[in-house]
Structure formats: C-alpha cells, structure tokens
Design a protein around this motif. Structure first.
Motif, PDB file in Angstrom:
ATOM      1  N   THR A  71       0.818  -1.202   0.000  1.00 33.29           N
ATOM      2  CA  THR A  71       0.000   0.000   0.000  1.00 33.29           C
ATOM      3  C   THR A  71       0.852   1.252   0.000  1.00 33.29           C
ATOM      4  OG1 THR A  71      -1.681  -1.222   1.234  1.00 33.29           O
ATOM      5  CG2 THR A  71      -1.862   1.184   1.205  1.00 33.29           C
ATOM      6  N   GLU A  72       1.974   1.225   0.738  1.00 36.68           N
ATOM      7  CA  GLU A  72       2.843   2.401   0.810  1.00 36.68           C
ATOM      8  C   GLU A  72       3.423   2.736  -0.560  1.00 36.68           C
ATOM      9  OE1 GLU A  72       3.112  -0.308   2.561  1.00 36.68           O
ATOM     10  OE2 GLU A  72       2.541   0.255   4.611  1.00 36.68           O
ATOM     11  N   LEU A  73       3.843   1.705  -1.315  1.00 34.49           N
ATOM     12  CA  LEU A  73       4.413   1.946  -2.627  1.00 34.49           C
ATOM     13  C   LEU A  73       3.359   2.442  -3.602  1.00 34.49           C
ATOM     14  CD1 LEU A  73       6.830   1.819  -4.525  1.00 34.49           C
ATOM     15  CD2 LEU A  73       6.315  -0.597  -4.928  1.00 34.49           C
ATOM     16  N   LEU A  74       2.167   1.858  -3.560  1.00 38.95           N
ATOM     17  CA  LEU A  74       1.106   2.283  -4.459  1.00 38.95           C
ATOM     18  C   LEU A  74       0.696   3.730  -4.197  1.00 38.95           C
ATOM     19  CD1 LEU A  74      -1.203  -0.872  -4.492  1.00 38.95           C
ATOM     20  CD2 LEU A  74       0.259  -0.060  -6.346  1.00 38.95           C
ATOM     21  N   SER A  75       0.750   4.153  -2.936  1.00 43.36           N
ATOM     22  CA  SER A  75       0.350   5.516  -2.603  1.00 43.36           C
ATOM     23  C   SER A  75       1.292   6.558  -3.187  1.00 43.36           C
ATOM     24  CB  SER A  75       0.268   5.676  -1.080  1.00 43.36           C
ATOM     25  OG  SER A  75       1.553   5.512  -0.491  1.00 43.36           O
ATOM     26  N   LEU A  76       2.496   6.149  -3.560  1.00 38.83           N
ATOM     27  CA  LEU A  76       3.457   7.076  -4.145  1.00 38.83           C
ATOM     28  C   LEU A  76       3.244   7.279  -5.635  1.00 38.83           C
ATOM     29  CD1 LEU A  76       6.726   5.828  -2.365  1.00 38.83           C
ATOM     30  CD2 LEU A  76       5.263   7.756  -1.722  1.00 38.83           C
ATOM     31  N   LEU A  77       2.446   6.428  -6.257  1.00 35.22           N
ATOM     32  CA  LEU A  77       2.214   6.537  -7.690  1.00 35.22           C
ATOM     33  C   LEU A  77       1.226   7.657  -7.995  1.00 35.22           C
ATOM     34  CD1 LEU A  77       1.859   2.761  -8.657  1.00 35.22           C
ATOM     35  CD2 LEU A  77       3.853   4.223  -8.986  1.00 35.22           C
ATOM     36  N   ALA A 106       0.480  -0.787 -18.044  1.00 36.50           N
ATOM     37  CA  ALA A 106       0.206   0.642 -18.181  1.00 36.50           C
ATOM     38  C   ALA A 106       0.051   1.304 -16.822  1.00 36.50           C
ATOM     39  CB  ALA A 106      -1.057   0.864 -19.009  1.00 36.50           C
ATOM     40  N   LEU A 107       0.333   2.610 -16.813  1.00 34.98           N
ATOM     41  CA  LEU A 107       0.070   3.479 -15.670  1.00 34.98           C
ATOM     42  C   LEU A 107      -1.047   4.423 -16.062  1.00 34.98           C
ATOM     43  CD1 LEU A 107       0.764   4.625 -12.852  1.00 34.98           C
ATOM     44  CD2 LEU A 107       2.417   6.129 -13.980  1.00 34.98           C
ATOM     45  N   CYS A 108      -2.109   4.441 -15.278  1.00 32.62           N
ATOM     46  CA  CYS A 108      -3.278   5.270 -15.552  1.00 32.62           C
ATOM     47  C   CYS A 108      -3.266   6.469 -14.605  1.00 32.62           C
ATOM     48  CB  CYS A 108      -4.564   4.470 -15.383  1.00 32.62           C
ATOM     49  SG  CYS A 108      -4.623   2.978 -16.408  1.00 32.62           S
ATOM     50  N   THR A 109      -3.058   7.649 -15.159  1.00 32.81           N
ATOM     51  CA  THR A 109      -2.927   8.871 -14.367  1.00 32.81           C
ATOM     52  C   THR A 109      -4.124   9.770 -14.600  1.00 32.81           C
ATOM     53  OG1 THR A 109      -0.534   8.738 -14.699  1.00 32.81           O
ATOM     54  CG2 THR A 109      -1.411  10.801 -13.825  1.00 32.81           C
ATOM     55  N   PRO A 110      -4.784  10.240 -13.564  1.00 30.93           N
ATOM     56  CA  PRO A 110      -5.955  11.107 -13.767  1.00 30.93           C
ATOM     57  C   PRO A 110      -5.559  12.467 -14.318  1.00 30.93           C
ATOM     58  CG  PRO A 110      -5.403  10.988 -11.437  1.00 30.93           C
ATOM     59  CD  PRO A 110      -4.517   9.997 -12.137  1.00 30.93           C
ATOM     60  N   VAL A 111      -6.340  12.925 -15.281  1.00 31.20           N
ATOM     61  CA  VAL A 111      -6.186  14.284 -15.784  1.00 31.20           C
ATOM     62  C   VAL A 111      -6.894  15.218 -14.823  1.00 31.20           C
ATOM     63  CG1 VAL A 111      -6.722  15.858 -17.691  1.00 31.20           C
ATOM     64  CG2 VAL A 111      -6.044  13.513 -18.162  1.00 31.20           C
ATOM     65  N   MET A 112      -6.285  16.357 -14.556  1.00 28.64           N
ATOM     66  CA  MET A 112      -6.830  17.289 -13.577  1.00 28.64           C
ATOM     67  C   MET A 112      -8.269  17.647 -13.916  1.00 28.64           C
ATOM     68  SD  MET A 112      -5.355  21.072 -12.715  1.00 28.64           S
ATOM     69  CE  MET A 112      -5.350  21.433 -14.456  1.00 28.64           C
ATOM     70  N   GLN A 113      -9.152  17.595 -12.939  1.00 34.55           N
ATOM     71  CA  GLN A 113     -10.537  17.973 -13.140  1.00 34.55           C
ATOM     72  C   GLN A 113     -10.660  19.486 -13.211  1.00 34.55           C
ATOM     73  OE1 GLN A 113     -13.181  15.985 -13.566  1.00 34.55           O
ATOM     74  NE2 GLN A 113     -11.860  14.195 -13.522  1.00 34.55           N
ATOM     75  N   SER A 114     -11.437  19.961 -14.193  1.00 27.75           N
ATOM     76  CA  SER A 114     -11.654  21.397 -14.350  1.00 27.75           C
ATOM     77  C   SER A 114     -13.107  21.732 -14.080  1.00 27.75           C
ATOM     78  CB  SER A 114     -11.287  21.847 -15.774  1.00 27.75           C
ATOM     79  OG  SER A 114      -9.919  21.629 -16.019  1.00 27.75           O
ATOM     80  N   PRO A 115     -13.362  22.906 -13.541  1.00 31.80           N
ATOM     81  CA  PRO A 115     -14.743  23.265 -13.248  1.00 31.80           C
ATOM     82  C   PRO A 115     -15.529  23.535 -14.514  1.00 31.80           C
ATOM     83  CG  PRO A 115     -13.308  25.134 -12.855  1.00 31.80           C
ATOM     84  CD  PRO A 115     -12.411  23.973 -13.174  1.00 31.80           C
TER      85      PRO A 115
END
Length: 333
Positions: free
Chosen positions: A101-107, A216-225
C-alpha cells in the motif's frame, strides 16, 4: 358389387374400412406427473456450494468476501486465472499483489495490466483513490478495458492497443473517460478523464498472444470546473485569448502547471503549445466557441496535450467560452 378401400385399394365388405374408427380408438395411458422442483433446487445448492468454495480461495479479507455477490465472485476468479496464466507462480510479475500500500500511494495513478485481447488481468488496489470504485466494483462493469471506459473512446483505444501490439515495446498513450462511482459523478459532474500510458511486453520467448501483456500506468487528468464554477488556484489556471487564440492574459498559477511565466505566454498563439496530434480537436473546440454568440455556455471539454517549459507534455482538460462582448475567449484548464 365389390367395394374397394380408398386407402389400401383392397376389396372390403360393405361399410368397412381398413382405418380404425375414431370412436373405437383405445385411450392412451396418461403419463405420471414428475416435479423437477427438487432436482432444480439440488443443482442450485450445488452451484452455490461451488461458488462458496471459490470465494473462500480468493486472497482478500473475510469482510470483503462477505460482501461479494456471485457475479463479483466469478469476476474476481476470472481475473485471478488470467493473471496466473500470464504470470505463473514460478515467475516474478512486474506488477502484482506484492506491491504494498505504501508503494502504491506514491504513484500518480493506478496500475493496469491487460491481455492481448484487452481482458483485465490486474488492477492495483489504489484505483479506488482515482475512480472511487474498488477493484471488485470495477469488475462488475465487465471484464475488458472497453467495459470500464466511458464516452465514445472505445474505437480510438482499440486502434491504440492494436498499434502497440504490432510493435511490442512501443509506448502508446491515450486519454479516455473511465467509469466512476455515483458519489464521484455527483461531486465532479461526470466520469474521470484518465491518461493511459503503457506498452505490450512479451513475457516469454517466442512471443505469443497468450504470453503478451499490456502494462500501463493510468494517471488522472486534472478535473476542471464546468459552467463557471471556480475552484482553487492550485487546481486550475485561466487564460484569455483574442479570437485567433493569441494569449492576452493568463493567471500566475500557469507557472505551477506548465512552468511558464505570464509574460512568456502573452502574445504567443495557443496552437504553438499544442501537441500535433491534438490540433484538430483544439480547432474543433475553437470553432464551436467562435460560432457562439456573446457569452454563451462553455464549449464541451477537450483533453489536450500542452507543451511545458521543460519540453514535457502535460495533459489538460480545457473549457472555453467567449466573454460578454464576444471579443475574447477565456479558457479554464
């Protein structure tokens, strides 16, 4: 006079026929009624017992097991079987439950592994932090990557995966909406846009579809208002453009996101910062805003790659609208 039967053409006596009369047919013996209710119940009980046995073998907590439905149980079992096929117990998978869990939290996102056919093989547990859905809840959507995608991106994603499969080791990147929890959609107004960056890797030689996986690494795109809802300046930046998309002004927070100072962007065209593959999408958004009259509603969000000052690409979700006088365009990124 000789009378012949109309059916067999044999001579018969008067008022005789070779066919039996209906009134003289012997009644058929009725079959005894057999209820299948007990047999059906026995089969259901046997199926339930087998599902309970499968559930007990899953490497998850007892509390999670108690919440599993039959559908979730079978989905998890299929996921584990596909993982065992690609990553046998005697091999060392590049990703898997061994990641703590500690390693995943750094991603910056969650890990995703697909088979050559797009079937889900592994999803890291921190997916709940990105999509608001646990691995079990996400698997309830389906067992392929296309089942968890939102919007109309399936065709584009299929082309990207096919391209990556034809050239193992080649990195591909695509952006798509992914299914999220109801609470997430209520808070953010829709599904989450995620950048997927990965490649196909042959796990054994010679490579074959059964021994090839997409990591793959799935990274969230910043949410915009949307619709003018302004958030924290740490989350967004706004820019004002002439109708040809030349920068007139930009908020100071652009330095945090893209690395540019305000004075470096003023007078520069927005298109100079865009990735070549995203210019058509940006032009479509620009055209939609240009055809609107006055300060109409914001054009649909476009997810674009924008060049940072350090020459890296940043994925931004961009909303655009014209001002009250219709002489400027404001973008929220």
């Amino acid at each position: 006079m000789t009378i012949f039967c109309t059916h067999c053409h044999q001579p018969l006596q008067a008022e005789m026929s070779c066919l039996p009369r209906r009134g003289k047919q012997a009644p058929r013996a009725s079959r005894p009624f057999r209820s299948t209710k007990s047999a059906s119940k026995a089969r259901r009980d046997q199926i339930n017992a087998e599902l309970q046995a499968l559930r007990s073998l899953l490497p998850i907590s007892m509390q999670e097991k108690e919440r599993l439905s039959y559908l979730h149980t079978m989905a998890l079992v299929c996921l584990r079987l596909r993982g065992a096929q690609l990553f046998p117990p005697d091999s060392a998978p590049p990703v898997g439950p061994a990641l703590g869990t500690e390693l995943l939290s750094l991603l910056p996102g969650f890990l995703l592994v697909l088979s050559a056919s797009g079937k889900l093989v592994y999803i890291s547990e921190n997916v709940a932090q990105v999509l608001g859905l646990s691995v079990v809840e996400l698997l309830a959507q389906g067992d392929t990557v296309f089942d968890i995608l939102g919007g109309q991106a399936c065709d584009e994603v299929y082309k990207k995966l096919l391209l990556a499969q034809e050239e193992p080791g080649r990195e591909v990147t695509f952006v798509s909406e992914m299914c999220t929890s109801k609470a997430f959609r209520l808070q953010h107004g829709g599904n989450r846009v995620v950048t997927v960056c990965g490649r196909f890797v042959a796990l054994s030689w010679p490579p074959s579809p059964s021994t090839t996986a997409f990591l793959a690494l799935c990274t969230p795109v910043m949410q915009s208002p949307a619709d003018g809802k302004v958030g924290s300046q740490d989350d967004i930046f706004q820019s004002t453009h002439m109708l040809d998309m030349t920068f007139i002004d930009v908020t100071e927070s652009v330095t945090y996101h893209l690395g540019y100072r305000r004075e470096e962007l003023v007078g520069q065209s927005w298109y100079n910062l865009l990735h070549p593959e995203d210019t058509d999408l940006a032009a479509g958004q620009h055209r939609a805003v240009g055809e609107s009259f006055g300060a109409g509603p914001a054009a649909g969000a476009a997810v674009l790659r924008v060049l940072r000052r350090d020459r890296a690409w940043a994925w931004l979700r961009v909303w655009a609208r014209r001002d009250g006088g219709g002489r400027c365009i404001t973008c929220t990124c």
